[in-house]
Design a protein around this motif. Sequence first.
Motif, PDB file in Angstrom:
ATOM      1  N   ILE A   7       2.207   5.518  13.912  1.00 58.75           N
ATOM      2  CA  ILE A   7       1.661   4.231  13.501  1.00 58.75           C
ATOM      3  C   ILE A   7       1.330   4.274  12.010  1.00 58.75           C
ATOM      4  CG2 ILE A   7       0.776   3.612  15.778  1.00 58.75           C
ATOM      5  CD1 ILE A   7      -1.981   4.568  14.931  1.00 58.75           C
ATOM      6  N   VAL A   8       1.025   3.119  11.464  1.00 56.14           N
ATOM      7  CA  VAL A   8       0.811   2.989  10.021  1.00 56.14           C
ATOM      8  C   VAL A   8      -0.258   3.955   9.512  1.00 56.14           C
ATOM      9  CG1 VAL A   8      -0.064   1.426   8.242  1.00 56.14           C
ATOM     10  CG2 VAL A   8       1.683   0.633   9.856  1.00 56.14           C
ATOM     11  N   SER A   9      -1.328   4.145  10.280  1.00 56.77           N
ATOM     12  CA  SER A   9      -2.408   5.029   9.809  1.00 56.77           C
ATOM     13  C   SER A   9      -1.960   6.479   9.660  1.00 56.77           C
ATOM     14  CB  SER A   9      -3.607   4.955  10.763  1.00 56.77           C
ATOM     15  OG  SER A   9      -3.262   5.420  12.051  1.00 56.77           O
ATOM     16  N   ASP A  10      -0.844   6.851  10.312  1.00 54.87           N
ATOM     17  CA  ASP A  10      -0.335   8.217  10.192  1.00 54.87           C
ATOM     18  C   ASP A  10       0.287   8.484   8.827  1.00 54.87           C
ATOM     19  OD1 ASP A  10      -0.998   8.817  12.850  1.00 54.87           O
ATOM     20  OD2 ASP A  10       0.923   8.084  13.602  1.00 54.87           O
ATOM     21  N   VAL A  11       0.786   7.446   8.165  1.00 51.90           N
ATOM     22  CA  VAL A  11       1.550   7.667   6.928  1.00 51.90           C
ATOM     23  C   VAL A  11       0.983   6.934   5.710  1.00 51.90           C
ATOM     24  CG1 VAL A  11       3.684   8.056   8.234  1.00 51.90           C
ATOM     25  CG2 VAL A  11       3.148   5.751   7.411  1.00 51.90           C
ATOM     26  N   MET A  12       0.046   6.026   5.909  1.00 53.52           N
ATOM     27  CA  MET A  12      -0.415   5.185   4.800  1.00 53.52           C
ATOM     28  C   MET A  12      -1.218   5.982   3.776  1.00 53.52           C
ATOM     29  SD  MET A  12      -3.550   3.007   6.493  1.00 53.52           S
ATOM     30  CE  MET A  12      -5.216   3.677   6.627  1.00 53.52           C
ATOM     31  N   THR A  13      -1.333   5.431   2.583  1.00 53.96           N
ATOM     32  CA  THR A  13      -2.178   5.989   1.528  1.00 53.96           C
ATOM     33  C   THR A  13      -3.566   5.398   1.675  1.00 53.96           C
ATOM     34  OG1 THR A  13      -0.289   6.180   0.038  1.00 53.96           O
ATOM     35  CG2 THR A  13      -2.488   6.201  -0.959  1.00 53.96           C
ATOM     36  N   HIS A  14      -4.571   6.262   1.825  1.00 54.40           N
ATOM     37  CA  HIS A  14      -5.935   5.780   2.066  1.00 54.40           C
ATOM     38  C   HIS A  14      -6.670   5.457   0.766  1.00 54.40           C
ATOM     39  CE1 HIS A  14      -6.106   6.664   6.448  1.00 54.40           C
ATOM     40  NE2 HIS A  14      -5.185   7.554   6.118  1.00 54.40           N
ATOM     41  N   LEU A 121       2.559  -2.964   1.603  1.00 53.33           N
ATOM     42  CA  LEU A 121       1.696  -3.849   2.381  1.00 53.33           C
ATOM     43  C   LEU A 121       0.271  -3.304   2.374  1.00 53.33           C
ATOM     44  CD1 LEU A 121       3.834  -4.467   5.605  1.00 53.33           C
ATOM     45  CD2 LEU A 121       3.285  -6.179   3.869  1.00 53.33           C
ATOM     46  N   PRO A 122      -0.729  -4.135   2.071  1.00 52.39           N
ATOM     47  CA  PRO A 122      -2.111  -3.707   2.268  1.00 52.39           C
ATOM     48  C   PRO A 122      -2.368  -3.492   3.759  1.00 52.39           C
ATOM     49  CG  PRO A 122      -1.993  -5.658   0.868  1.00 52.39           C
ATOM     50  CD  PRO A 122      -0.651  -5.480   1.481  1.00 52.39           C
ATOM     51  N   VAL A 123      -3.099  -2.461   4.068  1.00 53.03           N
ATOM     52  CA  VAL A 123      -3.482  -2.185   5.455  1.00 53.03           C
ATOM     53  C   VAL A 123      -4.932  -2.627   5.628  1.00 53.03           C
ATOM     54  CG1 VAL A 123      -3.677  -0.432   7.245  1.00 53.03           C
ATOM     55  CG2 VAL A 123      -1.925  -0.204   5.473  1.00 53.03           C
ATOM     56  N   VAL A 124      -5.173  -3.494   6.602  1.00 51.84           N
ATOM     57  CA  VAL A 124      -6.517  -4.061   6.781  1.00 51.84           C
ATOM     58  C   VAL A 124      -7.025  -3.808   8.192  1.00 51.84           C
ATOM     59  CG1 VAL A 124      -6.106  -5.854   5.047  1.00 51.84           C
ATOM     60  CG2 VAL A 124      -5.612  -6.338   7.456  1.00 51.84           C
ATOM     61  N   ASP A 125      -8.361  -3.891   8.328  1.00 50.18           N
ATOM     62  CA  ASP A 125      -8.955  -3.758   9.659  1.00 50.18           C
ATOM     63  C   ASP A 125      -9.023  -5.124  10.328  1.00 50.18           C
ATOM     64  OD1 ASP A 125     -11.107  -5.120   8.547  1.00 50.18           O
ATOM     65  OD2 ASP A 125     -12.438  -3.381   8.495  1.00 50.18           O
ATOM     66  N   ALA A 126      -9.742  -5.189  11.448  1.00 53.08           N
ATOM     67  CA  ALA A 126      -9.766  -6.407  12.253  1.00 53.08           C
ATOM     68  C   ALA A 126     -10.356  -7.606  11.525  1.00 53.08           C
ATOM     69  CB  ALA A 126     -10.541  -6.150  13.548  1.00 53.08           C
ATOM     70  N   VAL A 127     -11.205  -7.364  10.527  1.00 55.59           N
ATOM     71  CA  VAL A 127     -11.813  -8.485   9.804  1.00 55.59           C
ATOM     72  C   VAL A 127     -11.222  -8.664   8.408  1.00 55.59           C
ATOM     73  CG1 VAL A 127     -13.976  -8.386  11.096  1.00 55.59           C
ATOM     74  CG2 VAL A 127     -13.727  -7.003   9.019  1.00 55.59           C
ATOM     75  N   GLY A 128     -10.117  -7.973   8.137  1.00 51.74           N
ATOM     76  CA  GLY A 128      -9.424  -8.173   6.872  1.00 51.74           C
ATOM     77  C   GLY A 128      -9.864  -7.299   5.732  1.00 51.74           C
ATOM     78  N   LEU A 130      -9.866  -4.023   3.365  1.00 55.85           N
ATOM     79  CA  LEU A 130      -8.825  -3.103   2.929  1.00 55.85           C
ATOM     80  C   LEU A 130      -9.097  -1.677   3.411  1.00 55.85           C
ATOM     81  CD1 LEU A 130      -6.259  -2.758   1.153  1.00 55.85           C
ATOM     82  CD2 LEU A 130      -7.806  -2.267  -0.758  1.00 55.85           C
ATOM     83  N   GLU A 131      -8.109  -1.069   4.055  1.00 58.03           N
ATOM     84  CA  GLU A 131      -8.210   0.311   4.523  1.00 58.03           C
ATOM     85  C   GLU A 131      -7.238   1.242   3.807  1.00 58.03           C
ATOM     86  OE1 GLU A 131      -7.679   0.015   8.837  1.00 58.03           O
ATOM     87  OE2 GLU A 131      -9.831   0.383   9.026  1.00 58.03           O
ATOM     88  N   GLY A 132      -6.185   0.684   3.237  1.00 60.78           N
ATOM     89  CA  GLY A 132      -5.179   1.499   2.569  1.00 60.78           C
ATOM     90  C   GLY A 132      -3.969   0.660   2.232  1.00 60.78           C
ATOM     91  N   VAL A 133      -2.909   1.338   1.880  1.00 65.23           N
ATOM     92  CA  VAL A 133      -1.639   0.677   1.557  1.00 65.23           C
ATOM     93  C   VAL A 133      -0.514   1.493   2.167  1.00 65.23           C
ATOM     94  CG1 VAL A 133      -0.007   0.137  -0.295  1.00 65.23           C
ATOM     95  CG2 VAL A 133      -2.407  -0.458  -0.564  1.00 65.23           C
ATOM     96  N   VAL A 134       0.489   0.815   2.698  1.00 69.06           N
ATOM     97  CA  VAL A 134       1.678   1.496   3.211  1.00 69.06           C
ATOM     98  C   VAL A 134       2.890   0.993   2.428  1.00 69.06           C
ATOM     99  CG1 VAL A 134       2.110  -0.179   5.074  1.00 69.06           C
ATOM    100  CG2 VAL A 134       2.948   2.169   5.286  1.00 69.06           C
ATOM    101  N   SER A 135       3.744   1.912   2.031  1.00 71.72           N
ATOM    102  CA  SER A 135       4.915   1.566   1.216  1.00 71.72           C
ATOM    103  C   SER A 135       6.197   1.879   1.979  1.00 71.72           C
ATOM    104  CB  SER A 135       4.899   2.349  -0.095  1.00 71.72           C
ATOM    105  OG  SER A 135       5.119   3.730   0.164  1.00 71.72           O
TER     106      SER A 135
END
Length: 219
Positions: A7-14, A121-128, A130-135
């Motif tokens: 999933i995205v959290s496995d590879v995204m930049t935090h 793409l910005p990675v966001v939590d349930a309320v929007g 910012l948690e990180g970015v995935v490229s």
Amino acid sequence: MHGTPHIVSDVMTHTVAAVGRGATFKEIVQLMQDWKISALPVIEGEGRVVGVVSEADLLPKEEFRDSDPDRYTQLRRLSDLAKAGAVTADELMTSPALTVHADATLAQAARIMARAKVKRLPVVDAVGLLEGVVSRADLLKVFLRTDEEIAEEVRREVVSYLFSTPESSVRVDVRDGRVRLVGRVRDTSLVPVAARLVRAVEGVVDVDFDLTRLLPVQE
């Protein structure tokens, strides 16, 4: 089947760079240079993503810097002309932002990027927030899996699942991400199913088969 897709959290930049609505044009350009990135999330409050400003949003300022567009161009490029005169992130950004959640699969993120023709793409939590970015580069990390890792998953999640009868004998060979299944199976009608399941294994580049049908035992 027990395999769990990445999933995205496995590879995204935090740790990511972001700007507020009031960031100036030059501040945005400098931050992109410093971080060697092509786009920045625009945030407000505690980190809620409200837009994204990219190199494409910045280029109209240079494109129209010394030109006097005709009436047709003014009508056709109204948005770009507005950005050519923009000086802050609030004026430059694309909003609402196209985002993805951390628990989205890599395939889902790839489809969003492909359809929108974006690189990040910005990675966001349930309320929007910012948690990180995935490229795009992050999504391709699955192809760095070793051949043995891929082979083991194919054996465990495909071969043992579809061809588990004692009479069946299937060998899994993997080279440079290309999977080849060789052997004898009781039911060759399962080969298309196996092909789909193997292609779903992350890191697989291609799949090929050399499977023959076991002849029924004569009484």
